[in-house]
Design a protein around this motif. Structure first.
Motif, PDB file in Angstrom:
ATOM      1  N   LEU A 316      45.526  30.143  41.459  1.00 52.54           N
ATOM      2  CA  LEU A 316      44.919  29.124  40.753  1.00 52.54           C
ATOM      3  C   LEU A 316      43.535  28.821  41.157  1.00 52.54           C
ATOM      4  N   ILE A 317      43.422  28.636  42.545  1.00 53.36           N
ATOM      5  CA  ILE A 317      41.993  28.325  42.870  1.00 53.36           C
ATOM      6  C   ILE A 317      40.991  29.236  42.560  1.00 53.36           C
ATOM      7  N   SER A 318      41.341  30.638  42.716  1.00 53.62           N
ATOM      8  CA  SER A 318      40.402  31.621  42.293  1.00 53.62           C
ATOM      9  C   SER A 318      39.983  31.396  40.981  1.00 53.62           C
ATOM     10  N   TYR A 319      40.932  31.253  40.019  1.00 52.13           N
ATOM     11  CA  TYR A 319      40.724  31.334  38.729  1.00 52.13           C
ATOM     12  C   TYR A 319      39.771  30.152  38.383  1.00 52.13           C
ATOM     13  N   VAL A 320      40.006  28.917  39.033  1.00 57.15           N
ATOM     14  CA  VAL A 320      39.312  27.838  38.603  1.00 57.15           C
ATOM     15  C   VAL A 320      37.751  28.026  39.278  1.00 57.15           C
ATOM     16  N   ALA A 410      40.152  37.609  40.265  1.00 55.21           N
ATOM     17  CA  ALA A 410      41.144  36.131  40.359  1.00 55.21           C
ATOM     18  C   ALA A 410      42.498  36.252  39.674  1.00 55.21           C
ATOM     19  N   VAL A 411      42.189  36.924  38.406  1.00 56.36           N
ATOM     20  CA  VAL A 411      43.438  36.873  37.433  1.00 56.36           C
ATOM     21  C   VAL A 411      43.525  38.369  36.947  1.00 56.36           C
ATOM     22  N   ARG A 412      44.803  39.161  37.344  1.00 56.71           N
ATOM     23  CA  ARG A 412      44.748  40.426  37.030  1.00 56.71           C
ATOM     24  C   ARG A 412      45.823  40.426  35.786  1.00 56.71           C
ATOM     25  N   HIS A 414      46.086  41.689  31.616  1.00 61.90           N
ATOM     26  CA  HIS A 414      45.406  42.442  30.665  1.00 61.90           C
ATOM     27  C   HIS A 414      44.494  41.439  29.358  1.00 61.90           C
ATOM     28  N   PRO A 415      43.559  41.991  28.905  1.00 54.58           N
ATOM     29  CA  PRO A 415      43.007  40.919  27.881  1.00 54.58           C
ATOM     30  C   PRO A 415      43.819  40.751  26.648  1.00 54.58           C
ATOM     31  N   LEU A 416      44.777  41.527  26.214  1.00 54.48           N
ATOM     32  CA  LEU A 416      45.940  41.496  25.182  1.00 54.48           C
ATOM     33  C   LEU A 416      46.526  40.316  25.625  1.00 54.48           C
ATOM     34  N   ALA A 417      47.178  40.188  26.765  1.00 53.35           N
ATOM     35  CA  ALA A 417      48.217  39.253  27.275  1.00 53.35           C
ATOM     36  C   ALA A 417      47.331  37.811  27.135  1.00 53.35           C
ATOM     37  N   ILE A 418      46.047  37.726  27.723  1.00 53.10           N
ATOM     38  CA  ILE A 418      45.354  36.605  27.609  1.00 53.10           C
ATOM     39  C   ILE A 418      45.265  36.225  25.984  1.00 53.10           C
ATOM     40  N   VAL A 419      44.700  37.118  25.109  1.00 50.38           N
ATOM     41  CA  VAL A 419      44.361  36.650  23.900  1.00 50.38           C
ATOM     42  C   VAL A 419      45.945  36.050  23.125  1.00 50.38           C
ATOM     43  N   LEU A 420      47.090  36.662  23.280  1.00 43.56           N
ATOM     44  CA  LEU A 420      48.501  36.266  23.153  1.00 43.56           C
ATOM     45  C   LEU A 420      48.775  35.082  23.802  1.00 43.56           C
ATOM     46  N   ALA A 421      48.445  34.927  25.049  1.00 46.71           N
ATOM     47  CA  ALA A 421      48.719  33.555  25.672  1.00 46.71           C
ATOM     48  C   ALA A 421      47.964  32.304  25.009  1.00 46.71           C
ATOM     49  N   ILE A 422      46.797  32.674  24.617  1.00 46.66           N
ATOM     50  CA  ILE A 422      46.039  31.560  24.214  1.00 46.66           C
ATOM     51  C   ILE A 422      46.517  31.098  22.839  1.00 46.66           C
ATOM     52  N   ALA A 423      46.805  32.171  21.926  1.00 46.97           N
ATOM     53  CA  ALA A 423      47.272  31.752  20.726  1.00 46.97           C
ATOM     54  C   ALA A 423      48.744  30.992  20.637  1.00 46.97           C
ATOM     55  N   LEU A 435      43.810  25.670  27.024  1.00 50.89           N
ATOM     56  CA  LEU A 435      43.354  25.459  28.206  1.00 50.89           C
ATOM     57  C   LEU A 435      44.168  25.843  29.376  1.00 50.89           C
ATOM     58  N   ILE A 436      45.492  25.717  29.420  1.00 47.55           N
ATOM     59  CA  ILE A 436      46.580  25.936  30.359  1.00 47.55           C
ATOM     60  C   ILE A 436      47.114  27.273  30.300  1.00 47.55           C
ATOM     61  N   ALA A 437      46.820  28.175  29.155  1.00 48.83           N
ATOM     62  CA  ALA A 437      47.636  29.129  29.072  1.00 48.83           C
ATOM     63  C   ALA A 437      47.379  30.247  30.064  1.00 48.83           C
ATOM     64  N   VAL A 438      45.938  30.517  30.186  1.00 46.61           N
ATOM     65  CA  VAL A 438      45.704  31.790  30.959  1.00 46.61           C
ATOM     66  C   VAL A 438      45.965  31.350  32.501  1.00 46.61           C
ATOM     67  N   PRO A 439      45.753  30.195  33.155  1.00 50.74           N
ATOM     68  CA  PRO A 439      45.995  30.049  34.552  1.00 50.74           C
ATOM     69  C   PRO A 439      47.527  29.967  34.623  1.00 50.74           C
ATOM     70  N   THR A 440      48.608  29.358  33.590  1.00 50.30           N
ATOM     71  CA  THR A 440      49.696  29.498  33.657  1.00 50.30           C
ATOM     72  C   THR A 440      50.305  30.879  33.672  1.00 50.30           C
ATOM     73  N   VAL A 441      49.823  31.892  32.632  1.00 47.12           N
ATOM     74  CA  VAL A 441      50.245  33.223  32.851  1.00 47.12           C
ATOM     75  C   VAL A 441      49.841  33.621  33.941  1.00 47.12           C
ATOM     76  N   ALA A 442      48.688  33.708  34.576  1.00 46.73           N
ATOM     77  CA  ALA A 442      48.056  34.545  35.817  1.00 46.73           C
ATOM     78  C   ALA A 442      49.247  33.950  36.971  1.00 46.73           C
ATOM     79  N   CYS A 443      49.577  32.724  37.180  1.00 43.55           N
ATOM     80  CA  CYS A 443      50.247  32.210  38.261  1.00 43.55           C
ATOM     81  C   CYS A 443      51.798  32.783  37.946  1.00 43.55           C
ATOM     82  N   VAL A 444      52.169  32.794  36.686  1.00 40.14           N
ATOM     83  CA  VAL A 444      53.618  33.306  36.738  1.00 40.14           C
ATOM     84  C   VAL A 444      53.623  34.953  36.909  1.00 40.14           C
TER      85      VAL A 444
END
Length: 475
Positions: A316-320, A410-412, A414-423, A435-444
Motif C-alpha cells: 500500500l505504501i509503494s502504491y500510494v 508496487a502493484v503486480r 494484471h490490467p484486466l483485473a484493474i479495469v474489472l476492479a474499478i468497474a 478510488l480504493i478498488a486497485v489498492p484493495t485488490v493489490a493488498c488482497v
C-alpha cells in the motif's frame, strides 16, 4: 464300512482343526463340537434321489468323504499351504457386518451409483461459494449503512500509508510519537490547503476572462457546426431555447437537489474531521492498534496474519507513492500543454488531472476530457484538437512508461483485473469505490498469495500482542 467311515471322518476333523488355526476363510466353530462335514440327517432331495434310483447307500461312501482316487488338496502341500472353504460354501457378502469389520465407507453402493462424483463435488463447492458471497454481501451492506464512518477511515488509511514513513523517520531521530504524528499531520494539511488555496485563487481570477472566452468559443462552435454539418442556425437556437426551458421547468427538482447537496456538504465536513482524527492516531499508535487486532486471532495463526499484513502495508505504501508520482507527472504535462495553448484555468485543470490520476486508467482520461472541453468552449475546435493530442500523448507516457516502471513494481496486478476492479468499485460505492478498488485488490492479492504459500518458507517472527495498548481500560 462303518469303521472306515469313522476313520475318514476323524482324519477330516483333524485336518479341518489344523487348517482353522491359520485359515482366515474358515467356517465358524459349531456349538455341539461336531464336524461340519458330518451330517446326522440326510437331506430330503438326496433321499428322494436315492429312493428313485433304488440305491440304499450300501455301496456309496459316507457323506462328506472324498471320492475314491481324488487328489489330497487339504494337506500341508496344498495350494499356498492354506485350506480354503470347499466349493459351494457360503459366499462372502460385503454387507453391514463386513463394513463394520473393515471400517470402510458407510455409503451404500446405491447412493454412489445414484449421485455421480462430479455432481457431489460441484454441490460441495457450490454451497461454500454461496456462503462466501452471502458473507461478502452482508459485509458490504453493513459498510454502506455506516459509510459516513467507513469512508473517512479508508481515506485516513491511504493518507497514513503516505505519511507514516515520515513519522517513523522522526521517531527514529528521537521525536516523541505524538509530536512526530502531529508534525506529519500538519505537513499534510499544509500541502493540501496550499493546493486548494492556489486552485481557488486562480479560478476566481480567471473566471471573468473564462466567461468572455466561453461566449466567443460557443459562437465559433456554432459557426463551425453550421458550416460543417447539415444543421441550420435556427435549429441550434431552438435547441438552446429548449435547454433553457428545461432548466426553468425543473427548478423545483434543482432546488431539492441543492438542499440534498447542502446536507452532503455537512457530511463531507464531518468526514474530513473524522478522517483527520483517525489519521493522527494511525500515525501515532498504528502498530499498537494492529497488535491488539492480531491478539484477537488464534495463537497459531498470529504470526502468519501479521506477516501478511506487513506485506500488504508495504504494498500500500509503494502504491500510494507511485500513484502520487504518476499523478504529478500527468498534472505537470497536461498543465504545460494547456499553458502553451493559452487555455484559461490552467492550474485548476492541472489540479483536477492530479486528483483524477488516483483512479488508474480512467481517472486521468476523464480529467483530461474536461480540459479539452474547456479548450473547446474557450479557444475553439482547433485548439481543442491540439489539447486532445496533448492529453493522449501524456496518457501514452503514463500507460507505457510510468505505470510499468512505478506502479508495476508496487502493484503486480494484471490490467484486466484493474479495469474489472474499478468497474466493480464504481457499481458498489461510486467514485470512492473506484478510488480504493486497485489498492484493495493489490493488498488482497499480496496477502492471499503469502497465506497460500506460508509453509514454503520459515515461520515468521511471532507478534507481541501483550505490548499493545488496550482498546478499553477500566480504572
Amino acid at each position: 464300512m462303518l469303521q472306515r467311515a469313522n476313520h475318514l471322518a476323524a482324519r477330516a476333523r483333524e485336518r479341518i482343526r489344523a487348517a482353522r488355526e491359520h485359515d482366515p476363510h474358515g467356517w465358524p466353530e459349531r456349538d455341539d463340537d461336531r464336524a461340519i462335514l458330518v451330517h446326522d440327517d440326510v437331506p430330503a432331495d438326496l433321499a428322494a434321489d436315492a429312493a428313485d434310483s433304488g440305491d440304499d447307500g450300501a455301496d456309496r461312501p459316507p457323506l462328506g468323504s472324498p471320492e475314491p482316487g481324488a487328489p489330497d488338496l487339504d494337506g500341508p502341500i496344498g495350494p499356498g499351504g492354506v485350506s480354503g472353504p470347499p466349493s459351494g460354501g457360503r459366499p462372502h457378502r460385503g454387507g453391514q457386518h463386513a463394513r463394520r469389520l473393515t471400517g470402510g465407507d458407510r455409503r451404500t453402493p446405491d447412493d454412489v451409483a445414484v449421485v455421480p462424483t462430479g455432481l457431489r463435488v460441484a454441490a460441495a463447492w457450490s454451497w461454500r461459494v454461496i456462503a462466501v458471497i452471502a458473507g461478502l454481501y452482508v459485509l458490504l451492506y453493513a459498510a454502506a449503512y455506516v459509510a459516513v464512518v467507513v469512508v473517512p477511515v479508508f481515506v485516513a488509511l491511504l493518507l497514513a500509508a503516505l505519511l507514516q514513513p515520515g513519522a517513523a523517520s522522526l521517531v527514529r531521530h528521537g521525536w516523541p510519537r505524538s509530536l512526530a504524528a502531529f508534525a506529519m499531520l500538519v505537513v499534510g494539511l499544509g500541502v493540501v490547503a496550499g493546493i486548494i488555496t492556489l486552485v481557488i485563487e486562480r479560478f476566481t481570477a480567471g473566471f471573468s476572462d473564462l466567461a468572455d472566452q466561453v461566449s466567443q468559443g460557443l459562437t465559433q462552435i456554432r459557426d463551425f457546426a453550421v458550416d460543417t454539418f447539415p444543421i441550420s442556425q435556427r435549429q441550434i437556437d431552438e435547441a438552446v431555447t429548449a435547454a433553457q426551458d428545461a432548466l426553468v421547468a425543473n427548478q423545483d427538482t434543482l432546488t431539492s437537489g441543492a438542499i440534498t447537496t447542502a446536507a452532503t456538504v455537512g457530511e463531507v465536513f464531518t468526514g474530513i474531521v473524522l478522517a483527520l482524527f483517525t489519521l493522527f492516531f494511525f500515525l501515532k499508535d498504528g502498530r499498537s492498534i494492529w497488535l491488539w487486532l492480531v491478539g484477537l486471532c488464534p495463537a497459531d495463526a498470529r504470526a502468519y496474519i501479521d506477516e501478511a499484513a506487513r506485506r500488504s502495508w508495504r504494498t500500500l505504501i509503494s502504491y500510494v507513492r507511485a500513484t502520487v508520482a504518476v499523478a504529478l507527472v500527468d498534472a505537470v504535462g497536461i498543465g504545460i500543454g494547456l499553458a502553451i495553448l493559452q487555455v484559461p484555468l490552467v492550474i485548476p485543470l492541472a489540479a483536477l488531472v492530479f486528483l483524477g490520476a488516483f483512479i488508474p486508467i480512467i481517472g486521468s482520461f476523464l480529467a483530461g476530457s474536461v480540459a479539452v472541453l474547456v479548450a473547446l468552449v474557450a479557444k475553439g475546435p482547433i485548439t481543442a484538437l491540439i489539447a486532445l493530442a496533448v492529453v493522449v500523448l501524456v496518457m501514452q507516457l503514463e500507460g507505457h512508461v510510468l505505470q510499468p516502471l512505478l506502479l508495476g513494481r508496487a502493484v503486480r496486478v494484471h490490467p484486466l483485473a484493474i479495469v474489472l476492479a474499478i468497474a466493480a468499485g464504481l457499481l458498489i460505492a461510486g467514485i470512492f469505490g473506484a478510488l480504493i478498488a486497485v489498492p484493495t485488490v493489490a493488498c488482497v492479492n499480496v496477502a492471499g498469495t503469502y497465506l497460500s504459500r506460508r509453509h514454503d518458507g520459515p515461520r515468521p517472527p511471532e507478534p507481541r500482542p501483550d505490548r499493545a495498548r488496550p482498546a478499553v481500560t477500566a480504572e
